[in-house]
Design a protein around this motif. Structure first.
Motif, PDB file in Angstrom:
ATOM      1  N   HIS A  50      -9.731  -4.142  18.703  1.00 37.71           N
ATOM      2  CA  HIS A  50      -9.080  -5.428  18.912  1.00 37.71           C
ATOM      3  C   HIS A  50     -10.095  -6.530  18.650  1.00 37.71           C
ATOM      4  O   HIS A  50     -11.272  -6.394  18.941  1.00 37.71           O
ATOM      5  N   SER A  51      -9.609  -7.608  18.069  1.00 39.78           N
ATOM      6  CA  SER A  51     -10.460  -8.769  17.864  1.00 39.78           C
ATOM      7  C   SER A  51      -9.776  -9.966  18.517  1.00 39.78           C
ATOM      8  O   SER A  51      -8.694  -9.832  19.088  1.00 39.78           O
ATOM      9  N   GLU A  52     -10.377 -11.116  18.406  1.00 41.34           N
ATOM     10  CA  GLU A  52      -9.790 -12.321  18.999  1.00 41.34           C
ATOM     11  C   GLU A  52      -8.451 -12.673  18.376  1.00 41.34           C
ATOM     12  O   GLU A  52      -7.606 -13.276  19.014  1.00 41.34           O
ATOM     13  N   ILE A  53      -8.242 -12.279  17.120  1.00 37.72           N
ATOM     14  CA  ILE A  53      -6.984 -12.627  16.461  1.00 37.72           C
ATOM     15  C   ILE A  53      -5.986 -11.470  16.451  1.00 37.72           C
ATOM     16  O   ILE A  53      -4.903 -11.596  15.912  1.00 37.72           O
ATOM     17  N   GLY A  54      -6.319 -10.333  17.055  1.00 38.46           N
ATOM     18  CA  GLY A  54      -5.376  -9.225  17.145  1.00 38.46           C
ATOM     19  C   GLY A  54      -5.996  -7.905  16.745  1.00 38.46           C
ATOM     20  O   GLY A  54      -7.204  -7.782  16.590  1.00 38.46           O
ATOM     21  N   TYR A  55      -5.128  -6.921  16.571  1.00 38.53           N
ATOM     22  CA  TYR A  55      -5.560  -5.566  16.250  1.00 38.53           C
ATOM     23  C   TYR A  55      -6.020  -5.482  14.799  1.00 38.53           C
ATOM     24  O   TYR A  55      -5.365  -6.003  13.899  1.00 38.53           O
ATOM     25  N   ILE A  56      -7.137  -4.826  14.560  1.00 43.08           N
ATOM     26  CA  ILE A  56      -7.660  -4.631  13.214  1.00 43.08           C
ATOM     27  C   ILE A  56      -7.049  -3.349  12.653  1.00 43.08           C
ATOM     28  O   ILE A  56      -7.233  -2.267  13.204  1.00 43.08           O
ATOM     29  N   ASP A  57      -6.298  -3.494  11.574  1.00 39.65           N
ATOM     30  CA  ASP A  57      -5.615  -2.359  10.960  1.00 39.65           C
ATOM     31  C   ASP A  57      -6.624  -1.431  10.311  1.00 39.65           C
ATOM     32  O   ASP A  57      -7.384  -1.842   9.435  1.00 39.65           O
ATOM     33  N   THR A  58      -6.630  -0.188  10.713  1.00 39.59           N
ATOM     34  CA  THR A  58      -7.522   0.783  10.095  1.00 39.59           C
ATOM     35  C   THR A  58      -6.752   1.780   9.237  1.00 39.59           C
ATOM     36  O   THR A  58      -7.274   2.814   8.869  1.00 39.59           O
ATOM     37  N   SER A  59      -5.506   1.455   8.955  1.00 36.95           N
ATOM     38  CA  SER A  59      -4.695   2.211   7.995  1.00 36.95           C
ATOM     39  C   SER A  59      -4.470   3.671   8.366  1.00 36.95           C
ATOM     40  O   SER A  59      -4.734   4.573   7.578  1.00 36.95           O
ATOM     41  N   ASN A  88      -7.425  10.796   4.025  1.00 40.83           N
ATOM     42  CA  ASN A  88      -8.146  11.863   4.728  1.00 40.83           C
ATOM     43  C   ASN A  88      -7.328  12.276   5.948  1.00 40.83           C
ATOM     44  O   ASN A  88      -6.679  11.442   6.572  1.00 40.83           O
ATOM     45  N   PHE A  89      -7.423  13.542   6.311  1.00 39.86           N
ATOM     46  CA  PHE A  89      -6.761  14.034   7.517  1.00 39.86           C
ATOM     47  C   PHE A  89      -7.705  13.852   8.701  1.00 39.86           C
ATOM     48  O   PHE A  89      -8.863  14.253   8.638  1.00 39.86           O
ATOM     49  N   THR A  90      -7.227  13.240   9.775  1.00 44.79           N
ATOM     50  CA  THR A  90      -8.042  13.130  10.977  1.00 44.79           C
ATOM     51  C   THR A  90      -7.624  14.160  12.011  1.00 44.79           C
ATOM     52  O   THR A  90      -8.418  14.532  12.863  1.00 44.79           O
ATOM     53  N   HIS A  91      -6.378  14.602  11.945  1.00 45.44           N
ATOM     54  CA  HIS A  91      -5.875  15.606  12.877  1.00 45.44           C
ATOM     55  C   HIS A  91      -4.627  16.228  12.263  1.00 45.44           C
ATOM     56  O   HIS A  91      -3.830  15.523  11.665  1.00 45.44           O
ATOM     57  N   SER A 111      -8.313   6.590   2.496  1.00 44.49           N
ATOM     58  CA  SER A 111      -9.674   6.802   2.040  1.00 44.49           C
ATOM     59  C   SER A 111     -10.053   5.655   1.123  1.00 44.49           C
ATOM     60  O   SER A 111      -9.357   5.376   0.155  1.00 44.49           O
ATOM     61  N   PHE A 112     -11.151   4.982   1.421  1.00 44.82           N
ATOM     62  CA  PHE A 112     -11.535   3.821   0.629  1.00 44.82           C
ATOM     63  C   PHE A 112     -12.609   4.150  -0.400  1.00 44.82           C
ATOM     64  O   PHE A 112     -13.141   3.271  -1.041  1.00 44.82           O
TER      65      PHE A 112
END
Length: 114
Positions: A50-59, A88-91, A111-112
């Motif tokens: 979370h940041s001051e302007i909201g949730y940071i999308d991590t896709s 990428n698979f995380t789970h 994946s970037f």
């Protein structure tokens, strides 16, 4: 008709075309799976911030795929190709009813470095 075949029928009819690679280089032929942005109530398995302007999308995305494409035994190089982007698979885990495999549930992340 068993439950796995019924679920696969709906995945094949309404899912999106994807390809899976165990090693990140050789991909399976296209098959169908459901891919959608992850909606969640808690952040148990996410690295987002979370940041001051909201949730940071991590896709992060939810993957629901057929039981006959085993994406559970993936490693660091495993990738999913969807709409010419890599994920990428995380789970990942098999969802079962008694001893019958129904489908694969997974969390994937864009994946970037593709």
């Amino acid at each position: 008709m068993n439950c796995e075949k019924i679920i696969k029928k709906y995945i094949d009819e309404f899912g999106s075309s994807v390809q899976y690679s165990q090693n990140g280089q050789v991909f399976t032929p296209e098959y169908k799976a459901f891919i959608q942005p992850l909606r969640y109530k808690n952040k148990m398995y996410l690295d987002g911030k979370h940041s001051e302007i909201g949730y940071i999308d991590t896709s992060y995305y939810l993957y629901l795929g057929p039981a006959d494409v085993d994406v559970c035994n993936n490693d660091l190089f495993s990738r999913l190709k969807f709409e010419d982007k890599l994920y990428n698979f995380t789970h990942a885990e098999v969802i079962r009813l008694s001893q019958e495999k129904l489908y694969i549930w997974a969390i994937i992340r864009r994946s970037f470095n593709d």
